[in-house]
Design an enzyme around this catalytic site. Sequence first.
Site, short mmCIF file in Angstrom:
data_model
loop_
_atom_site.label_atom_id
_atom_site.label_comp_id
_atom_site.label_asym_id
_atom_site.label_seq_id
_atom_site.Cartn_x
_atom_site.Cartn_y
_atom_site.Cartn_z
N ASP A 1 0.87 -1.18 0.00
CA ASP A 1 0.00 0.00 0.00
C ASP A 1 0.90 1.23 0.00
OD1 ASP A 1 -2.75 -1.00 0.14
OD2 ASP A 1 -2.16 -1.83 2.07
N ARG B 1 4.10 3.04 2.78
CA ARG B 1 4.84 2.12 3.66
C ARG B 1 6.34 2.37 3.66
NH1 ARG B 1 0.24 1.46 6.07
NH2 ARG B 1 -1.15 -0.10 5.16
N HIS C 1 -12.18 1.12 -3.21
CA HIS C 1 -12.71 -0.12 -2.67
C HIS C 1 -14.11 -0.31 -3.24
CE1 HIS C 1 -9.90 1.61 0.30
NE2 HIS C 1 -9.54 0.37 0.58
N HIS D 1 -11.63 -1.57 9.12
CA HIS D 1 -10.59 -2.23 9.91
C HIS D 1 -11.09 -2.52 11.33
CE1 HIS D 1 -8.14 -0.29 6.76
NE2 HIS D 1 -7.28 -1.25 6.99
N ASP E 1 -9.86 -7.38 0.33
CA ASP E 1 -9.18 -6.63 1.37
C ASP E 1 -8.74 -7.63 2.45
OD1 ASP E 1 -8.15 -4.42 2.70
OD2 ASP E 1 -9.98 -3.24 2.53
#
Length: 349
Positions: A64, A72, A169, A181, A252
């Site tokens: 990501d 990242r 998404h 999440h 995901d």
Amino acid sequence: MTLGPLMVDVSGLTLTDTEKDILKHPLVGGVILFSRNYDSPEQIAELTSEIHALRTPHLLIAVDHEGGRVQRFRDGFTRLPPVAALGRHYHEHKQRALHQAEVTGWLMAAELRAVGVDFSFAPVLDLDYGVSEVIGDRAFHRDPLAVTDLARAYIGGMKQAYMAAVGKHFPGHGAVEVDSHLGLPVDDRHLEDMLQADMLPFSRLCQKVLAGVMPAHIVYSQCDSLPAGFSPYWIQQILRQRLGFQGAVISDDLSMEGAAIIGDMTQRAEAALSAGCDLVLLCNNPQQVETVLDTLKCEADPLRHARLVRLHGRHTMDLQTLFATQQWKQAVNLIADYAPDTERQMDLA
């Protein structure tokens, strides 16, 4: 050996013997990297080389790396702004904004390809309604036409760096407040309303532009009782049949709370694959990865393999060679011009 349907993570800067054995398992098709896997450009290049050497065709390596809050790899890489910075002046200076988007997509992709990463989970195609903290400035814009235009240009830049694009998404995460999440969001809008808004970027880009799509862990209650990533209705009936998408569908993270409604990790993987996902993410739970490898029943699928190999990056150059090019220098200067470093620093949490 075909690419398997599981994308897993690894614990640190190098591979353990156990991780090497896991990555050789026929059910594994890729590796997702996180900040914990990154120390320097040289180290990450060695890690990706080691992963790629384990299998033929090589495992997919993803990360990501959108910019802003979600990047990242930091030190040694250009600090990218959130893509909302590209949409800020879209209506006043459209062609300039599209050029900036193209160059930014190229820079993101070129730096990752230079260290052996096949693709980034990008771009975000969600709309920024101002209610979703987890989306927010990760979205280009509130206007679906602006998102479509900017994303098309951004993906064009990625393709110049030989990186495939994975839009997320599907069918849209921007209108719900709950972070998937942490919980299971529910969106009560009707399909026809979403087709004219959130789904517009997906519908206009999915046939010829996107190589992959990631569904959301969200229940769209007027359409189906299952979260989109586990829903044959959303993946097969809407994405595949109605919108005509022929690329890879990638779930995901199955460890997210938005997926917990389905059951244990093996049940989640089975449900996502049965719904039509080609690749499912299992992150931050190594014991569960081993359990799924022991219990998941899934035959090799040539069509799945063909969709996944399209995500392999091509034609890389090393990072120092990239840094010496005029194209890289001009791209870095362009980003510094439209998104000053002080602005980019704000999103480094």
